[in-house]
Each structure stands twice: as C-alpha cells, then as structure tokens.
Design a protein around this motif. Structure first.
Motif, PDB file in Angstrom:
ATOM      1  N   ILE A   6      39.534  28.052  35.733  1.00  0.00           N
ATOM      2  CA  ILE A   6      40.609  27.784  34.768  1.00  0.00           C
ATOM      3  C   ILE A   6      41.407  29.061  34.500  1.00  0.00           C
ATOM      4  N   SER A   7      40.699  30.163  34.304  1.00  0.00           N
ATOM      5  CA  SER A   7      41.344  31.444  34.010  1.00  0.00           C
ATOM      6  C   SER A   7      42.228  31.889  35.167  1.00  0.00           C
ATOM      7  N   LEU A   8      41.748  31.713  36.389  1.00  0.00           N
ATOM      8  CA  LEU A   8      42.513  32.111  37.572  1.00  0.00           C
ATOM      9  C   LEU A   8      43.812  31.315  37.670  1.00  0.00           C
ATOM     10  N   VAL A   9      43.720  30.012  37.453  1.00  0.00           N
ATOM     11  CA  VAL A   9      44.912  29.148  37.521  1.00  0.00           C
ATOM     12  C   VAL A   9      45.903  29.527  36.420  1.00  0.00           C
ATOM     13  N   VAL A  10      45.405  29.771  35.210  1.00  0.00           N
ATOM     14  CA  VAL A  10      46.286  30.111  34.091  1.00  0.00           C
ATOM     15  C   VAL A  10      47.004  31.437  34.344  1.00  0.00           C
ATOM     16  N   LEU A  11      46.312  32.414  34.930  1.00  0.00           N
ATOM     17  CA  LEU A  11      46.951  33.690  35.252  1.00  0.00           C
ATOM     18  C   LEU A  11      48.120  33.486  36.216  1.00  0.00           C
ATOM     19  N   SER A  79      35.358  37.889  27.824  1.00  0.00           N
ATOM     20  CA  SER A  79      36.071  38.806  28.710  1.00  0.00           C
ATOM     21  C   SER A  79      37.108  38.063  29.540  1.00  0.00           C
ATOM     22  N   PHE A  80      36.779  36.838  30.000  1.00  0.00           N
ATOM     23  CA  PHE A  80      37.755  36.040  30.744  1.00  0.00           C
ATOM     24  C   PHE A  80      38.985  35.759  29.881  1.00  0.00           C
ATOM     25  N   LEU A  81      38.719  35.376  28.640  1.00  0.00           N
ATOM     26  CA  LEU A  81      39.801  35.005  27.734  1.00  0.00           C
ATOM     27  C   LEU A  81      40.733  36.185  27.491  1.00  0.00           C
ATOM     28  N   TRP A  82      40.157  37.352  27.287  1.00  0.00           N
ATOM     29  CA  TRP A  82      40.971  38.535  27.019  1.00  0.00           C
ATOM     30  C   TRP A  82      41.774  38.936  28.250  1.00  0.00           C
ATOM     31  N   ILE A  83      41.173  38.891  29.434  1.00  0.00           N
ATOM     32  CA  ILE A  83      41.891  39.249  30.656  1.00  0.00           C
ATOM     33  C   ILE A  83      43.098  38.339  30.849  1.00  0.00           C
ATOM     34  N   MET A 287      50.909  43.673  37.335  1.00  0.00           N
ATOM     35  CA  MET A 287      49.929  43.570  36.249  1.00  0.00           C
ATOM     36  C   MET A 287      49.138  42.267  36.352  1.00  0.00           C
ATOM     37  N   ILE A 288      49.794  41.168  36.692  1.00  0.00           N
ATOM     38  CA  ILE A 288      49.070  39.907  36.862  1.00  0.00           C
ATOM     39  C   ILE A 288      48.093  40.023  38.031  1.00  0.00           C
TER      40      ILE A 288
END
Length: 508
Positions: A6-11, A79-83, A287-288
C-alpha cells in the motif's frame, strides 16, 4: 507486506498527482535558467535532465534512506507511514522549492535565498548554520564509508605496529585518508568532470540494489508488522529503549522522508538545469525515489528484526551496516551483493563530496568570489578542509565520536529543513497576495489563494519535531517523555499563530 505494498503504491501516486499540484502552484516559466545565463564551466554547467536526476538522487541519498530506514524500522509500521507521508507532503515539497527557488534567484544557495526573504542577519545566521551542518555531513560521510571499506578491503595491516593500532582500525584510517583526498579533488574540479560522468553509474547501482531487494520481498512475502497490528513503538523488542515515536522517529528517518541537507544539494543541480519544466522530475521525483528506497529497506529490516530474517542470513547482531552486508549477500548473490555494497559505499561518498562542494559554493556566494579561477576555489576550500580535518580527528580518536556527531547532525539537519519550508511559505505568501507588500501591484496578476498552507503545515510540524526533540533528547534538556505531547502541540500551534502575526506586521 500489505502495508508495504500500500505504501509503495501511495508513494508512486503521490508523485503522479501531488507533484503536479506543487508544480502548478510554483508555475515554472520558460525564462532562461542560470545554467544558460551564468555558464562558467565550473559550477554553472548545462547537463541533460536525466543525468541531473541521477546525480540529485545520489547526492541526497547518502546512507540516510538505508541506515536511517533500518534504524527507523525498529519503531514498527509507523516507519512506513512516516516515509510515505513525509516524502509526499514534506520532503519532496521541500526539495522542489529549494531547487526551484534557486533557479528563480540566479542559482542562489539557501543562506542567500533565506536572507533574501528574512534579512541580512538571518542570512548570516543561516550561513554559519549551513556551514556547520555541511562540515558535519562531510565528517560523517568520510568515516562511515571508510568503515565499510575497511571491513571489505582491510589492507595496511603491516602498518598497524608502527601506528600502535589494530589491523582493522589501521585499514579504516587509511581509507579515511583516501576518501578525504578524493573529496578535495572532487570539490575543486568542474562539476561535469567527475560528478557528471561517474555519479549516474553509482546511482544505477543504488537503484539496482533497491529493485533487487524489492523483488526479494515479493518472492519471500514475509510476515512483517502491519498498520492494523498497531502503530505503537516496537523498539523494545529489538533493543530500542526509551525512544518515543514522536519526535525520535522523525529525526531517525530523515533522508527517506525529509532532510534539510537536501536544500544544500538542490541549488548545485539547479545551476545545471536547462529548463524549469524539469524541476518536477528532478527535485520532487528524486525525493520520491529516495522514499521508495527507504521504504524497501524499512520492509527488509522489519523482516530482519521481527520475522526471523536475522537468523536466516546468519547475522550476529542488528546494526545497520550488518543488515546491509548480510542481506545484500544473501538475497542478491555475489554479483548483486557487490553492486549493492558498491551502492551503499558510493552513496555516502558522493553526498560527502557534494557537501564540501556546497560549502565552497555557499562561501563563494557570500563573499562574491568568482569560482572560475582555481586559486579562488583554493582560498575557500583550504580552510574548509582544515576544519573538517579537526572533526575527523575527533571522530576517529574518540570511539563514540561518530555517534555524537551523528546525533547533532540529525537535529541540525531537520532544523535546516524547517528554515527552508518557512522560506517557501514566505515566497508563496508574497506570490499569492497574502503578504503585506510595499508595492501591491506586484501581486495584482496572481489570484489570492492560501497555497502557502502547502508548505506552512509541514513547516509547523517539523518545527514541533525539532523543538520537542531538543527538550527530550540526551543532547538537549533530557526532560521526561511525559511532556512530549504538550511541547509538540504547543510548538505547532504557536508557530502557526506566529506566522500570521509576523506576516501581518511585515512589509516588503
């Protein structure tokens, strides 16, 4: 692993959509850039956009998105959420504005840009602050790659008796000298001679490592902590004690989310950009990309710490360099492991030499000293490297020197990010008619919209992080963690209110 996915897709979606909002707010123009109007063959050198992107990515990376993510993973899925949130709404915005403001102001470095908006006194303060930060970066990024290289290539053991040092320490010291000499050469040469030629290759190695580990994660699909398992600090399970998520996580993971050091690097690349339209992929995109690298390492480290990964690769402990070494060799094979280690070694070296280069450029701008002549570069570089030598001596002589320097660097790094975000906020306040201008005609053609909130909210948040950290950290006042919520909320609200008060009274 679902949280990671989920985090990877959102980034990725954050770059596709939010970066366009930021670009629309800034409004790139087709005006000639400093690379074209000030070309000097040394620092102002036009280069292809893809090459600038690779150099920018490598410059801002260092070991931050790797070591920081590994240490930050001990906090759990927070940590995922913050990144993700940090990269999209703070870090990439910070990097974009620091690069684009430099483009708009003739290639200015951040002390000059901040001084342009807040006055000469603040300019001088930021000069000193930036120079201290860059020297700390230089010292840290001489020593950390020398440690890795000393383990990989422990030469010079025959000198250990003469130096009264053990063989490993001797190897590290020799690598420190070699890396430091390289920094001197790279700082003085034109940017397209070494940096422009080999850094894209090192960036490829770092990206290859991240891609290989990402594939490994999908193949193994480990059972790592998920968002819905709770966002509490899981540090005590893996040796992280008495470190609250707020503010410690936001200092620990800096380069993978937001880092003030990046604002010293973006102007270096702004001096090479041919057209402002490339700002979004170069500054926001780099940065992303760094956030994605940090996210991958955070996931790998979560498996390492919480799902038996440490036992699988046979690592004796959970230190960040050990995680990199063992995971790279175990997951990527011999060739992949070599490329991975190369990327990890190259990243801090390239950030270290551009830190010194940025320091030289900042001092040259402050004293209005042209850098086209070699002697002018030497006038500035010699004192800088003399000061860096003193820091290195302390770093090597004191076994805890690296840790002390790193703690101060972590706080100073995020404090500089605050200054950069507040400067971007001031710029948007003027651009969109919310500043009290002496000449109102300057904003007649611009609609009055509160776009400054896009930088002001992350500025308030990072100000709260830095103030809270200095109150609770060992390097600060070391007060009880019970006061953290009150200090954090009060700082956020106070900085938010003060911005409106100060903006209402100031005129330009």
């Amino acid at each position: 692993m679902y949280s990671f996915l989920i985090s990877l897709v959102v980034l990725i979606l954050g770059y596709i959509f939010y970066s366009r909002i930021i670009e629309h707010v800034f409004r790139p123009s087709g005006a000639p850039t400093p690379a074209m109007t000030k070309a000097d063959g040394v620092d102002y050198v036009p280069m292809p956009a893809w090459k600038i992107f690779m150099i920018q990515f490598l410059n801002i990376a260092g070991t931050g998105p790797i070591f920081g993510a590994i240490m930050g993973a001990k906090f759990g899925p927070s940590s995922f959420l913050w990144i993700v949130l940090g990269s999209i709404f703070a870090g990439a915005v910070h990097d974009y504005f620091s690069g684009m403001l430099s483009l708009r102001h003739g290639g200015y470095t951040m002390p000059d840009i901040i001084g342009h908006y807040f006055g000469k006194i603040i300019r001088t303060i930021m000069l000193v602050f930036s120079m201290v930060l860059l020297l700390l970066v230089g010292a840290v990024f001489v020593y950390s790659p020398a440690q890795i290289l000393g383990d990989l290539v422990p030469f010079g053991s025959n000198l250990s008796g003469y130096l009264n040092m053990d063989p490993q320490s001797t190897a590290i010291m020799l690598w420190v000298i070699i890396v430091f000499l390289y920094y001197i050469i790279a700082t003085l040469l034109p940017i397209d001679k070494i940096i422009g030629k080999i850094y894209p290759l090192f960036a490829f190695a770092l990206l290859f490592m991240a891609a290989g580990l990402c594939v490994g994660l999908f193949i193994k699909w480990p059972s790592i902590p998920e968002f819905w398992d709770g966002l509490q600090n899981r540090g005590p399970e893996v040796g992280l004690k008495n470190q609250p998520i707020f503010p410690c996580l936001f200092i620990t993971i800096a380069c993978g989310a937001i880092s003030g050091f990046h604002s010293t690097q973006s102007p270096l690349m702004a001096r090479c950009v041919k057209d402002e339209k490339y700002g979004r992929p170069i500054f926001y995109g780099a940065m992303i990309t760094e956030g994605i690298v940090a996210l991958i390492w955070a996931a790998v480290s979560s498996y390492f710490f919480f799902d038996g990964g440490m036992q699988e690769v046979g690592a004796p402990n959970g230190s960040a360099p050990m995680v990199v070494n063992y995971v790279s060799k175990s997951w990527l094979g011999v060739v992949g492991g070599i490329l991975a280690i190369l990327g990890v070694v190259a990243a801090p070296i390239t950030s270290g030499d551009t830190a010194f280069r940025s320091a030289r450029v900042i001092m040259a701008d402050f004293f209005h000293l042209s850098q086209k002549k070699k002697m002018n570069r030497l006038y500035i570089a010699i004192p800088l490297f003399a000061l860096a030598t003193l820091l290195l001596w302390y770093n090597v002589a004191d076994e805890d020197g690296f840790n002390v320097i790193w703690r101060y660097f972590g706080w100073a790094n995020q404090a500089l990010a605050c200054f950069t975000l507040w400067t971007a906020t001031d710029y948007l306040s003027r651009k969109y008619g919310y500043a009290k201008l002496l000449d109102p005609e300057k904003v007649v053609a611009t609609p009055k919209r509160p776009y400054y909130l896009l930088t002001m909210i992350p500025a308030c948040f990072m100000t709260a992080v830095c103030v809270t950290y200095i109150f609770v950290a060992e390097i600060g006042f070391n007060i009880s963690n019970d006061y953290i919520p009150y200090i954090g909320v009060a700082t956020f609200v106070l900085s938010f209110v003060l911005h409106y008060i100060i903006r209402g009274k100031r005129t330009w």
